[in-house]
Structure formats: structure tokens, C-alpha cells
Design an enzyme around this catalytic site. Structure first.
Site, PDB file in Angstrom:
ATOM      1  N   HIS A  47       6.223   5.982  11.113  1.00  0.00           N
ATOM      2  CA  HIS A  47       5.598   5.894   9.786  1.00  0.00           C
ATOM      3  C   HIS A  47       4.630   7.086   9.685  1.00  0.00           C
ATOM      4  CE1 HIS A  47       4.009   4.366   6.169  1.00  0.00           C
ATOM      5  NE2 HIS A  47       3.690   3.138   6.518  1.00  0.00           N
ATOM      6  N   LYS A  61      25.765  -5.082  -3.572  1.00  0.00           N
ATOM      7  CA  LYS A  61      27.202  -4.763  -3.623  1.00  0.00           C
ATOM      8  C   LYS A  61      27.709  -4.022  -2.393  1.00  0.00           C
ATOM      9  CE  LYS A  61      26.841  -4.387  -8.633  1.00  0.00           C
ATOM     10  NZ  LYS A  61      27.027  -3.528  -9.814  1.00  0.00           N
ATOM     11  N   ARG A  69       0.804  -1.219   0.000  1.00  0.00           N
ATOM     12  CA  ARG A  69       0.000   0.000   0.000  1.00  0.00           C
ATOM     13  C   ARG A  69       0.836   1.268   0.000  1.00  0.00           C
ATOM     14  NH1 ARG A  69      -2.993  -4.048   1.830  1.00  0.00           N
ATOM     15  NH2 ARG A  69      -1.029  -4.594   2.795  1.00  0.00           N
ATOM     16  N   THR A  70       1.856   1.343   0.816  1.00  0.00           N
ATOM     17  CA  THR A  70       2.564   2.624   0.944  1.00  0.00           C
ATOM     18  C   THR A  70       3.223   2.996  -0.382  1.00  0.00           C
ATOM     19  OG1 THR A  70       2.919   2.161   3.265  1.00  0.00           O
ATOM     20  CG2 THR A  70       4.262   3.902   2.311  1.00  0.00           C
TER      21      THR A  70
HETATM   22  C1  NCD Z   1       2.469  -1.054   8.008  1.00  0.00           C
HETATM   23  C2  NCD Z   1       3.977  -0.879   7.977  1.00  0.00           C
HETATM   24  O1  NCD Z   1       4.628  -1.175   6.992  1.00  0.00           O
HETATM   25  O2  NCD Z   1       4.449  -0.407   8.998  1.00  0.00           O
HETATM   26  N1  NCD Z   1       1.876  -1.170   6.767  1.00  0.00           N
HETATM   27  C3  NCD Z   1       1.623  -0.066   6.014  1.00  0.00           C
HETATM   28  O3  NCD Z   1       2.483   0.744   5.762  1.00  0.00           O
HETATM   29  N2  NCD Z   1       0.372   0.107   5.586  1.00  0.00           N
HETATM   30  C4  NCD Z   1       1.993  -2.041   8.997  1.00  0.00           C
HETATM   31  C5  NCD Z   1       2.561  -3.428   9.034  1.00  0.00           C
HETATM   32  O4  NCD Z   1       3.454  -3.803   8.284  1.00  0.00           O
HETATM   33  O5  NCD Z   1       2.082  -4.188   9.882  1.00  0.00           O
END
Ligand code: NCD
Length: 335
Positions: free
Chosen positions: A164, A115, A85-86
Site C-alpha cells: 500500500h 459478470k 480513507r484511501t
Molecule cells: C488500511 C488498508 O486498507 O490496508 N487502511 C487504509 O488504507 N487506510 C489498513 C487496514 O485495512 O487495516
């Protein structure tokens, strides 16, 4: 389903009453003038967050905002760690804005993975190919390090178990859109509060709001004390509970998270907690009628699939909000 359509209609009706869609008031430009990197929620004030959410709302009005400003812009996605998703929502956001994207998701195929190239050298290279870097990396502090070496803006798309921030912004946007407001709500953060970076950023962001927070985690996966203290200093009532049952009663938002298996130093530690926090119809039946369940996804087994068809389950609607929120962030930093 009907209720959701009504909610969306009302939402669009409210949007139409906004003054206009894309002209940015001068005060906004000045306030955001400082935003270059987005590494941590701490880079944002409540005014900045309000502005991003306001602009995300404007982005909803059109699926595509192609602008001359973006036709020459390139976003590099450097994903040193798995993502669905991100990365895709950042790419979708940039393309919808009229810009272009490049990058990698298979780190083993890069010089960094194959590398031994340093992060600093990778950044010093990519900044010559792009106008902004969106980076995900397995190490805490990595986004800050990248920003040290970069002359172009860095957006943190997940740094280890630390933060995040863009996920927190889309979570706030989802809450605002689905509940009408963030202030005044009771919000439960549940699951892996120790290694889950989304709940760290969301917890810090909630410190800017007038909310009550419940934290529900197995004992070994409790929220970092520093984040609890930050919320408490901001005047938030924080309650720590041990069971999901206690977390879901009388709350407006249940924010579930995955146990972050890949971050446990010892798999035995993971085995001891896996499957402990599972939201099933048994718990959902006890939730307030108008409460919502969010999840940053991916889900493993922490929400049983029969919950998906209840009106509480809003995690797939939440996914779409990632696009408009990231359009707003890119527009503010690059536009
Ligand atoms: C999350 C992440 O990567 O921190 N996912 C996301 O970005 N939507 C949550 C997760 O990995 O559990």
C-alpha cells in the site's frame, strides 16, 4: 491541544519560508520524469520519496490548487475492496487539484463483480475513460497486472496483503510533520505484520532512512523475512519483540495496525490472535512524553478509545495528511 496548535503554527511558519509554492525546479521534473506507475515502494528511491514529501508540504499551503493542467484530467477510482480513507482522500486530492473523478466502490454492481469480466478487460476499458487509475484489489500482484495492461498510469491503492505504497508515503509525511524528521527515530510497527499491507510498504520505505525499527506481533503474524532482510541490508537495526509493552518503551513512533481478519485463510487462526495486541492507557502511560501513536485506520479494538484524548494519539491528524500526500503524487505523475 495547545501544543498541537503550536506545532501546526510552527509548521506553517516553516512553510511560508519556502521559496515559493508551486513552481517545480527543473531538477525535480527530471528526477520524477520516470514515474509513471506507483505500484510498489520499490518504484521509488529515497530522492523520489523526499521529493513527494517536499511537494506534499507545499500542498499544505493551500486547500485547493486548481490548475489548468488538471481541469481536463479524469481520475478513475477502481475499488474492488472496501475503503473509506484511501478512496475519499484520493478523490478529495484530485478535486482539490481541479480535476474530476469517476469510478466504482461497489464491485458487485460492475461487470467484473457481476459478470466475470477479467481485470485486464476492465483496465483496457477504463483507460479509455480516464487519464489515471487508482486501484485497490484483494489480490497480491493485482496492481502490477493492471499496469501491464494499461496505457495510462496506475496507482496502487492496496494490493492484497502485499503493498500500500501511498499509505506509506503519507505515514512518512505524518512522521516528518509531527516529529520534524524521520531519520534518527526509533519506530515500532505493531499488530498484524504478516497480512497488513501498510506495514509492508512502510517497512520497505524505512529501509531508505536512518532509523531503528522494532517489530511487535503475535508469533503467527510476524513480518515477512524478506522485508526484515531488506531493512537489515540497508543497515537498519531491527528488533523483534513479542509484547506491546516491549514495543512502546523508548520509541518515538508507535505504528499500530488492525488484525486483518478478512485475510486469514482459517478463522480459528484469527480467533487465536484477536484482542492480543491492544494499546490501552496502561501501555500509553509508559511511553516517552513526546512519542506519537499512528494508525492507518480503520481501528477495531487495538487502541482503546480513552487513548484518543491523549497528546500521543495522532491518527486522526494522520488522515488529513493523506490528502496532501496524494495531491503531491497525482501532481507528480499527471501535472
Ligand atoms: C488500511 C488498508 O486498507 O490496508 N487502511 C487504509 O488504507 N487506510 C489498513 C487496514 O485495512 O487495516
Amino acid at each position: 491541544m495547545g501544543d498541537r496548535l503550536d506545532e501546526r503554527e510552527n509548521w506553517l511558519e516553516r512553510l511560508k519560508s519556502d521559496l515559493y509554492v508551486f513552481k517545480i525546479p527543473e531538477s525535480e521534473v527530471m528526477l520524477m520524469g520516470e514515474l509513471h506507475n506507483l505500484i510498489s515502494i520499490h518504484d521509488l528511491s529515497r530522492e523520489n520519496i523526499d521529493m513527494i514529501l517536499e511537494r506534499a508540504k507545499k500542498m499544505e499551503n493551500v486547500a485547493i490548487k486548481r490548475s489548468k493542467d488538471f481541469s481536463s484530467k479524469i481520475m478513475a477510482c477502481l475499488f474492488f475492496e472496501a475503503s473509506t480513507r484511501t478512496r475519499l482522500s484520493f478523490e478529495s486530492a484530485m478535486i482539490r487539484l481541479g480535476g474530476r473523478v469517476l469510478g466504482f466502490a461497489d464491485v458487485a454492481a460492475t461487470s467484473a463483480g457481476g459478470k466475470g469480466e477479467t481485470l485486464a478487460d476492465t483496465i483496457r476499458t477504463v483507460e479509455r475513460y480516464a487519464d489515471i487509475i487508482v486501484m485497490r484489489h484483494p489480490l497480491d500482484g493485482s496492481a502490477r497486472v493492471a499496469a501491464e495492461f494499461s496505457n495510462i498510469p496506475i496507482i496502487n491503492a492496496g494490493s492484497g496483503s502485499e503493498e500500500h505504497p501511498t499509505q506509506a508515503l503519507l505515514d512518512l509525511y505524518s512522521i516528518m510533520k509531527m516529529k520534524g524528521n524521520v531519520d534518527g527515530l526509533t519506530i515500532s510497527l505493531c499488530g498484524d505484520l504478516k497480512y497488513g499491507r501498510t506495514v509492508h510498504s512502510l517497512g520497505m520505505a524505512l529501509a531508505c532512512y536512518d532509523v531503528k525499527v522494532k517489530l511487535a506481533a503475535p508469533e503467527s503474524l510476524r513480518m515477512k523475512p524478506a522485508i526484515i532482510e531488506e531493512m537489515q541490508r540497508a543497515g537498519i537495526q531491527v528488533q523483534q519483540v513479542d509484547t506491546l509493552e516491549d514495543a512502546i518503551e523508548d520509541v518515538d513512533v508507535v505504528y499500530m495496525t488492525r488484525i486483518q481478519k478478512e485475510r486469514f485463510p482459517d478463522t480459528r487462526e484469527y480467533d487465536a490472535v484477536k484482542g492480543k495486541f491492544r494499546l490501552t492507557m496502561r501501555e500509553v502511560d509508559k511511553m516517552k512524553d513526546d512519542s506519537i501513536i499512528l494508525h492507518p485506520l480503520p481501528r477495531v479494538d487495538e487502541i482503546s478509545s480513552d487513548v484518543d484524548s491523549t497528546p500521543h494519539a495522532r491518527y486522526f491528524d494522520q488522515v488529513y495528511n493523506g490528502v496532501v500526500t496524494r495531491m503531491a503524487i497525482l501532481d507528480l505523475i499527471l501535472g
